[in-house]
Design an enzyme around this catalytic site. Structure first.
Site, PDB file in Angstrom:
ATOM      1  N   ARG A  83       0.852  -1.186   0.000  1.00 24.05           N
ATOM      2  CA  ARG A  83       0.000   0.000   0.000  1.00 24.05           C
ATOM      3  C   ARG A  83       0.888   1.236   0.000  1.00 24.05           C
ATOM      4  NH1 ARG A  83       2.348   2.079   3.531  1.00 24.05           N
ATOM      5  NH2 ARG A  83       0.732   3.636   3.660  1.00 24.05           N
ATOM      6  N   GLY A  84       0.217   2.393  -0.182  1.00 24.27           N
ATOM      7  CA  GLY A  84       0.970   3.627  -0.394  1.00 24.27           C
ATOM      8  C   GLY A  84       1.027   3.845  -1.897  1.00 24.27           C
ATOM      9  N   ALA A  85       0.727   5.084  -2.310  1.00 27.69           N
ATOM     10  CA  ALA A  85       0.507   5.341  -3.738  1.00 27.69           C
ATOM     11  C   ALA A  85       1.651   4.863  -4.653  1.00 27.69           C
ATOM     12  CB  ALA A  85       0.217   6.829  -3.926  1.00 27.69           C
ATOM     13  N   ARG A 116      -7.715  -0.573  -6.634  1.00 28.06           N
ATOM     14  CA  ARG A 116      -7.968   0.549  -5.717  1.00 28.06           C
ATOM     15  C   ARG A 116      -8.142   1.815  -6.571  1.00 28.06           C
ATOM     16  NH1 ARG A 116      -4.298   1.132  -0.527  1.00 28.06           N
ATOM     17  NH2 ARG A 116      -6.192   2.133   0.248  1.00 28.06           N
ATOM     18  N   GLN A 219      -1.947   2.640  10.003  1.00 26.11           N
ATOM     19  CA  GLN A 219      -0.671   2.685   9.260  1.00 26.11           C
ATOM     20  C   GLN A 219       0.372   3.537   9.981  1.00 26.11           C
ATOM     21  OE1 GLN A 219      -3.689   3.032   7.921  1.00 26.11           O
ATOM     22  NE2 GLN A 219      -3.803   2.388   5.792  1.00 26.11           N
ATOM     23  N   ASP A 260      -2.099  10.772  -2.375  1.00 25.25           N
ATOM     24  CA  ASP A 260      -2.463   9.712  -3.320  1.00 25.25           C
ATOM     25  C   ASP A 260      -2.823  10.267  -4.690  1.00 25.25           C
ATOM     26  OD1 ASP A 260      -2.938   8.482  -0.537  1.00 25.25           O
ATOM     27  OD2 ASP A 260      -2.896   6.789  -1.935  1.00 25.25           O
ATOM     28  N   ASN A 270      -5.335  12.354   0.406  1.00 25.63           N
ATOM     29  CA  ASN A 270      -4.446  11.485   1.197  1.00 25.63           C
ATOM     30  C   ASN A 270      -5.323  10.720   2.188  1.00 25.63           C
ATOM     31  OD1 ASN A 270      -1.700  10.614   1.815  1.00 25.63           O
ATOM     32  ND2 ASN A 270      -1.967  11.632   3.775  1.00 25.63           N
ATOM     33  N   LYS A 271      -4.704   9.884   2.980  1.00 27.42           N
ATOM     34  CA  LYS A 271      -5.417   9.041   3.942  1.00 27.42           C
ATOM     35  C   LYS A 271      -6.449   9.827   4.740  1.00 27.42           C
ATOM     36  CE  LYS A 271      -5.326   5.527   4.410  1.00 27.42           C
ATOM     37  NZ  LYS A 271      -6.353   4.657   3.785  1.00 27.42           N
TER      38      LYS A 271
HETATM   39  O1  MRU Z   1      -4.595   3.171   2.275  1.00 27.32           O
HETATM   40  P1  MRU Z   1      -3.129   3.388   2.161  1.00 27.32           P
HETATM   41  O2  MRU Z   1      -2.354   2.849   3.313  1.00 27.32           O
HETATM   42  O3  MRU Z   1      -2.590   2.928   0.820  1.00 27.32           O
HETATM   43  O4  MRU Z   1      -2.956   4.969   2.193  1.00 27.32           O
HETATM   44  C1  MRU Z   1      -1.671   5.497   2.032  1.00 27.32           C
HETATM   45  C2  MRU Z   1      -1.611   6.955   2.140  1.00 27.32           C
HETATM   46  O5  MRU Z   1      -2.600   7.649   2.280  1.00 27.32           O
HETATM   47  C3  MRU Z   1      -0.258   7.577   1.951  1.00 27.32           C
HETATM   48  O6  MRU Z   1      -0.124   8.715   2.735  1.00 27.32           O
HETATM   49  C4  MRU Z   1      -0.101   7.953   0.473  1.00 27.32           C
HETATM   50  O7  MRU Z   1      -0.338   6.856  -0.345  1.00 27.32           O
HETATM   51  C5  MRU Z   1       1.226   8.508   0.187  1.00 27.32           C
HETATM   52  S1  MRU Z   1       2.463   7.239   0.087  1.00 27.32           S
HETATM   53  C6  MRU Z   1       3.958   7.938  -0.240  1.00 27.32           C
END
Ligand code: MRU
Length: 368
Positions: A83-85, A116, A219, A260, A270-271
Site C-alpha cells: 500500500r501507499g501510492a 484501488r 498505518q 495519493d 491522502n489518507k
Molecule cells: O490506504 P493506504 O495505506 O494505501 O494509504 C496510504 C496513504 O494515504 C499515503 O499517505 C499515500 O499513499 C502517500 S504514500 C507515499
C-alpha cells in the site's frame, strides 16, 4: 504463494537476493540497507515473480508473499499487503510482467486498475507499462525496474529539497507531525513525507516526529512508527484525536503528509483524516506541507472534488484486527481518503522542487 514468516527483531539482517530461507529478518534493516527489499523481483523476466512484504502483518511479523500470478498481486493491493501510492504503482508494473508471461497483458492491466481507485500512481504506472514495446516480459521487466528506481530517486530528491524546512524550524519547535505512512514502505525509496526526516537524520539534525496512529488500519502506528524507530529517528506515536492538543502545546513546528492524488489546482487526496489535520494546522498557524512525486499529480482533474474516494469494508471499523469494537450490524461509513484544499497547503514538495504558494500556475512552472 510462498510465505516466509519471522518475528520482527528476533533475527539480524540478511543479504539481498539471498535464497528464500535466508531472507528472513531483512526488513529490520531495510531503510539502512536497501529500500527495494519490500517489493522485489525474484528471478528472470520469463519465469520470475514479485515478492512483497505483507504490510498487514507489521509490525509484529515479517511475512513475504510471492506473487506468481496477477490475481495474487491484485489481492495484495486490495487488502493493503502492499500500500501507499507509489508502491501500488510499482507493484502493478511488476504484476504486468507476470501478465506478459501468461499472455494476459491487456485484461490484466484492466484488472489491476480495478484494485484501488484513489492513488493515481496505479493508473500512471499501468499506462506507462502499456506504452512499452515490444510487450515482452524482458522489456516490461526493464520498464518496471526503471519505474521502481526512478521512484527511489524521486524520494531522495524530495528529501533533499525539504530538509531545509526542518532545519529552519526554531530549536524548541522541531516537531514534525505526519499522518498515515508515506514512508519507505509506501514507496521505492525513503518515502515522500518521511524523506526529509531521513535526510535530516543523516545530517545529524535534532528533531522529533509525531506520528498519528491513523484509524482505522493504523498505518501510522504499525508502519510509520515502526519504520522510523528502526531507522533510529526520534518518533512519538499519538492517537489521531490528540493532534489538536499536541499542536496547542506548541510541540509541532510543521506537518508533512504524503498524497495519493493531487489535482491541477493543488488539492491533495491522502489518507482519511489528513484534511482534519490540515484544518488544525491552519488554526494553530502551523505550515502544512504535502510531499509527493510528479507521478502523483493528475492534471486531468481540476479539483479535489473529482477524485474518486475509495470506500472500505465496515469490518475495518467494527472489528479491526480481529477485535469487535462496535455492536453487531452497526451501520458504518468508511471513506479511506479525503481531499485537502490547496489553500490549506503551504507547499507541495516534489522531486523537482517545492511548489509554494500552491497555485495551478506554480505547479505548471515547477513540473512543466
Ligand atoms: O490506504 P493506504 O495505506 O494505501 O494509504 C496510504 C496513504 O494515504 C499515503 O499517505 C499515500 O499513499 C502517500 S504514500 C507515499
Amino acid at each position: 504463494m510462498v510465505i516466509i514468516i519471522h518475528k520482527v527483531n528476533q533475527v539480524a539482517s540478511t543479504q539481498l537476493n539471498a535464497p528464500v530461507n535466508t531472507q528472513i529478518g531483512q526488513f529490520a534493516n531495510m531503510c539502512r540497507m536497501n529500500p527495494l527489499t519490500h517489493m522485489q523481483w525474484i528471478g528472470d523476466a520469463a519465469t520470475g515473480y514479485l515478492r512483497l512484504l505483507d504490510q498487514t502483518q507489521l509490525p509484529e511479523t515479517e511475512v513475504y508473499i510471492d506473487c506468481k500470478d496477477v490475481q495474487t498481486v491484485w489481492d495484495a493491493i486490495k487488502r493493503l499487503s502492499v500500500r501507499g501510492a507509489p508502491a501500488i504503482g510499482i507493484s502493478a508494473a511488476y504484476g504486468l510482467v507476470i501478465a506478459a508471461q501468461k499472455n494476459t497483458f491487456i485484461e490484466s492491466a484492466d484488472h489491476l486498475a480495478s484494485s484501488r481507485p484513489t492513488a493515481v500512481n496505479l493508473f500512471w504506472a499501468i499506462d506507462r507499462m502499456k506504452k512499452v514495446s515490444p510487450c515482452t516480459p524482458e522489456v516490461l521487466l526493464a520498464e518496471a525496474i526503471k519505474i521502481h528506481e526512478e521512484d527511489r530517486a524521486m524520494c531522495r530528491a524530495i528529501g533533499e529539497h525539504a530538509v531545509g524546512l526542518i532545519e529552519a524550524l526554531p530549536a524548541d519547535k522541531r516537531g514534525v507531525l505526519t499522518h498515515c505512512n508515506a514512508g519507505a514502505l509506501a514507496t521505492g525509496g525513503i518515502g515522500t513525507a518521511t524523506a526529509p526526516m531521513y535526510v535530516a537524520h543523516e545530517k545529524g539534525l535534532n528533531f522529533k516526529v509525531y506520528a498519528d496512529e491513523t484509524r482505522p488500519l493504523l498505518q501510522g502506528a504499525r508502519l510509520t512508527t515502526f519504520e522510523l524507530q528502526e531507522a533510529g529517528i526520534d518518533v512519538t506515536l499519538i492517537c489521531d484525536n490528540m493532534a489538536a492538543q499536541v499542536m496547542r502545546e506548541g510541540k509541532i513546528g510543521m506537518v508533512i503528509t504524503g498524497a495519493d492524488r493531487i489535482t491541477a489546482n493543488g488539492d491533495a487526496a491522502n489518507k482519511i483524516g489528513t484534511y482534519g489535520v490540515a484544518i488544525l494546522a491552519k488554526h494553530h498557524g502551523i505550515p502544512f506541507y504535502v510531499a509527493a512525486p510528479s507521478s502523483t499529480f493528475d492534471f486531468k482533474l481540476t479539483n479535489g472534488d473529482q477524485i474518486p474516494i475509495e470506500q472500505r469494508a465496515s469490518e475495518e471499523i467494527t472489528e479491526g484486527f480481529g477485535k469487535r469494537t462496535a455492536p453487531l450490524n452497526a451501520q458504518t461509513y468508511s471513506p479511506a481518503f479525503d481531499a485537502t484544499p490547496a489553500e490549506l497547503i503551504a507547499g507541495l514538495i516534489t522531486e523537482k522542487g517545492i511548489i509554494s504558494p500552491v497555485t495551478t500556475e506554480n505547479i505548471k512552472k515547477v513540473l512543466g
